[in-house]
Design an enzyme around this catalytic site. Structure first.
Site, PDB file in Angstrom:
ATOM      1  CG  ASP A 169      -1.681  -1.332   1.315  1.00 36.59           C
ATOM      2  OD1 ASP A 169      -2.500  -1.601   0.420  1.00 36.59           O
ATOM      3  OD2 ASP A 169      -1.435  -2.115   2.260  1.00 36.59           O
ATOM      4  CG  HIS A 206      -3.395  -5.149   3.409  1.00 34.01           C
ATOM      5  ND1 HIS A 206      -2.977  -4.380   2.353  1.00 34.01           N
ATOM      6  CD2 HIS A 206      -3.843  -6.302   2.860  1.00 34.01           C
ATOM      7  CE1 HIS A 206      -3.165  -5.039   1.224  1.00 34.01           C
ATOM      8  NE2 HIS A 206      -3.696  -6.211   1.503  1.00 34.01           N
TER       9      HIS A 206
HETATM   10  P1  NAX Z   1      -2.899 -18.053  -3.908  1.00 30.59           P
HETATM   11  O1  NAX Z   1      -4.232 -18.633  -3.637  1.00 30.59           O
HETATM   12  O2  NAX Z   1      -2.362 -18.055  -5.300  1.00 30.59           O
HETATM   13  O3  NAX Z   1      -1.816 -18.807  -2.997  1.00 30.59           O
HETATM   14  C1  NAX Z   1      -2.038 -19.114  -1.664  1.00 30.59           C
HETATM   15  C2  NAX Z   1      -1.326 -20.401  -1.374  1.00 30.59           C
HETATM   16  O4  NAX Z   1      -1.445 -20.680   0.022  1.00 30.59           O
HETATM   17  C3  NAX Z   1      -1.920 -21.604  -2.115  1.00 30.59           C
HETATM   18  O5  NAX Z   1      -0.886 -22.304  -2.805  1.00 30.59           O
HETATM   19  C4  NAX Z   1      -2.514 -22.450  -1.001  1.00 30.59           C
HETATM   20  O6  NAX Z   1      -2.468 -23.837  -1.265  1.00 30.59           O
HETATM   21  C5  NAX Z   1      -1.600 -22.069   0.164  1.00 30.59           C
HETATM   22  N1  NAX Z   1      -2.140 -22.386   1.474  1.00 30.59           N
HETATM   23  C6  NAX Z   1      -3.433 -22.421   1.892  1.00 30.59           C
HETATM   24  N2  NAX Z   1      -3.501 -22.797   3.172  1.00 30.59           N
HETATM   25  C7  NAX Z   1      -2.228 -22.998   3.583  1.00 30.59           C
HETATM   26  C8  NAX Z   1      -1.663 -23.426   4.808  1.00 30.59           C
HETATM   27  N3  NAX Z   1      -2.436 -23.726   5.855  1.00 30.59           N
HETATM   28  N4  NAX Z   1      -0.319 -23.525   4.881  1.00 30.59           N
HETATM   29  C9  NAX Z   1       0.447 -23.252   3.820  1.00 30.59           C
HETATM   30  N5  NAX Z   1      -0.031 -22.867   2.639  1.00 30.59           N
HETATM   31  C10 NAX Z   1      -1.340 -22.735   2.519  1.00 30.59           C
HETATM   32  O7  NAX Z   1      -2.922 -16.594  -3.306  1.00 30.59           O
HETATM   33  P2  NAX Z   1      -1.905 -15.366  -3.559  1.00 30.59           P
HETATM   34  O8  NAX Z   1      -2.413 -14.541  -4.667  1.00 30.59           O
HETATM   35  O9  NAX Z   1      -0.522 -15.895  -3.617  1.00 30.59           O
HETATM   36  O10 NAX Z   1      -2.126 -14.536  -2.228  1.00 30.59           O
HETATM   37  C11 NAX Z   1      -1.719 -15.027  -0.976  1.00 30.59           C
HETATM   38  C12 NAX Z   1      -2.286 -14.183   0.160  1.00 30.59           C
HETATM   39  O11 NAX Z   1      -1.779 -12.859   0.102  1.00 30.59           O
HETATM   40  C13 NAX Z   1      -3.809 -14.050   0.132  1.00 30.59           C
HETATM   41  O12 NAX Z   1      -4.296 -14.215   1.447  1.00 30.59           O
HETATM   42  C14 NAX Z   1      -4.017 -12.628  -0.327  1.00 30.59           C
HETATM   43  O13 NAX Z   1      -5.247 -12.103   0.106  1.00 30.59           O
HETATM   44  C15 NAX Z   1      -2.837 -11.946   0.325  1.00 30.59           C
HETATM   45  N6  NAX Z   1      -2.435 -10.633  -0.209  1.00 30.59           N
HETATM   46  C16 NAX Z   1      -1.953  -9.724   0.679  1.00 30.59           C
HETATM   47  C17 NAX Z   1      -1.436  -8.511   0.288  1.00 30.59           C
HETATM   48  C18 NAX Z   1      -0.864  -7.554   1.281  1.00 30.59           C
HETATM   49  O14 NAX Z   1      -0.468  -6.475   0.857  1.00 30.59           O
HETATM   50  N7  NAX Z   1      -0.812  -7.829   2.577  1.00 30.59           N
HETATM   51  C19 NAX Z   1      -1.462  -8.114  -1.137  1.00 30.59           C
HETATM   52  C20 NAX Z   1      -1.555  -9.261  -2.081  1.00 30.59           C
HETATM   53  C21 NAX Z   1      -2.448 -10.391  -1.639  1.00 30.59           C
HETATM   54  O15 NAX Z   1      -3.766 -10.108  -2.013  1.00 30.59           O
END
Ligand code: NAX
Length: 331
Positions: free
Chosen positions: A159, A187
């Site tokens: 952000d 966030h």
């Molecule tokens: P994806 O769905 O592509 O990847 C998430 C991964 O986490 C998947 O491979 C899934 O299998 C894995 N996962 C689920 N449960 C798990 C567990 N218990 N242990 C280990 N791995 C696990 O999502 P992606 O686009 O990579 O985003 C990841 C996270 O970042 C989401 O929660 C998203 O909302 C968050 N974000 C946060 C941002 C920030 O600025 N703080 C910005 C970007 C993003 O939106």
């Protein structure tokens, strides 16, 4: 040569993970002279994809990369790690209640807190990226009481960087000449991107952003909503959420934390509130911080006007509600 640093990335088979691990292996996070060992965790349905990422890391022959652990076992993943970047989580799916998503993430962060507390290296630094990032970080802190609160943070640097980017575009100046914006709070779309202390480097010294933009209406309205809604705008355009910018910002967050913020510059980090700026203590709230010798401190004494106060309080209010919701999922 330096000893390798062990860096954990959870959710490493996901889209942020795919952008992030090569950055870490290239030295973007910890420096071009710092060898790393990557620990990658994901869940069993993603095990094969995770192994594919490991194969690509091998194929890329990164000189700094001294080893890769790819596993679905949280204990194995957390063992000996010096840095933990928590990207894995349960996404909100269509039709799901907020409470159900919260509940899934609370249980993930509770159990991963325990694995980190028991198996990570002493003084491990933790960055939570997965949403709801502030509250996941708070749960992690609560369930890893022996990890110092100052070692647990969440990502609002994306952000912060988005705010720098908007000012740079508006003034047509290089983004590297803009500094000291602030993201206050959550966030989420209640975050408050604050430019009141931000400056731009000019031939005659640093000038306030407000003085250069000369359009308070834009700064107080469109600029704020653009930054708040940027994640949604990326989804609309890409049909996927931000990944390269999230990965790059996660590297910025850890790099500045470990290797210091430049003199006179601050960045935004979600940290455990001590009550600074009358933000309720005990929330994970994004503040302006400066980092030195591996420790962040909240930049103190910035004057806060009434407009800012209201927005800072509104995002604190939302975080208090999220905290209550998270706690209600524990019982
Ligand atoms: P994806 O769905 O592509 O990847 C998430 C991964 O986490 C998947 O491979 C899934 O299998 C894995 N996962 C689920 N449960 C798990 C567990 N218990 N242990 C280990 N791995 C696990 O999502 P992606 O686009 O990579 O985003 C990841 C996270 O970042 C989401 O929660 C998203 O909302 C968050 N974000 C946060 C941002 C920030 O600025 N703080 C910005 C970007 C993003 O939106």
């Amino acid at each position: 040569a330096k000893d390798p640093v062990r860096v954990l990335v959870t959710g490493a088979a996901g889209q942020i993970g795919y952008a992030l691990v090569p950055m870490i292996a290239r030295g973007i996070m910890l420096g071009a002279d710092q060898p790393v060992i990557l620990h990658m965790l994901d869940i069993p349905p993603a095990a094969e994809a995770l192994n594919g990422v490991k194969m690509e890391l091998v194929d890329a022959a990164f000189p700094l990369l001294k080893g890769v652990v790819a596993t679905t076992d949280a204990v194995e993943a957390c063992t000996g790690v010096n840095i933990a970047v928590m990207v894995g989580g349960f996404p909100r799916k269509e039709g799901m209640e907020r409470k159900d998503v919260m509940s899934k993430n609370v249980s993930i962060y509770k159990s991963q807190a325990a694995a980190l507390e028991q198996h990570a290296a002493p003084n491990c630094k933790v960055l939570v990226v997965a949403n709801p990032a502030n509250t996941n970080a708070l749960i992690l802190k609560e369930f890893a009481p022996s990890i110092p609160a100052k070692n647990i943070t969440c990502l609002t640097r994306l952000d912060h960087n988005r705010a720098l980017g908007q000012i740079s575009e508006r003034l047509n100046v290089p983004v590297s000449d803009v500094k000291n914006v602030i993201i206050w709070g959550n966030h989420s779309s209640t975050q408050y991107p604050d430019v009141n202390h931000a400056t731009v480097k000019t031939p005659s010294g640093d000038k306030p952003v407000r003085e250069l933009v000369k359009d308070d209406a834009w700064l107080n309205e469109e600029f704020i909503t653009t930054v708040q809604q940027r994640g949604a705008a990326i989804i609309k355009a890409r049909k996927l959420s931000s990944a390269l910018s999230a990965a790059s910002s996660a590297c910025d967050h850890i790099r500045d934390w470990v290797l210091d913020t430049p003199e006179g510059t601050w960045v935004s980090m979600g940290v455990y509130s001590d009550g600074s700026y009358n933000v309720p203590a005990g929330l994970m709230y994004s503040f302006p911080v400066a980092c030195k010798k591996g420790e962040w401190t909240i930049v103190q004494g910035l004057p806060i006007d009434e407009f800012s106060r209201k927005k800072m309080d509104a995002t604190a209010e939302e975080l208090s509600e999220e905290k209550s919701l998270a706690y209600s999922c524990l019982s």
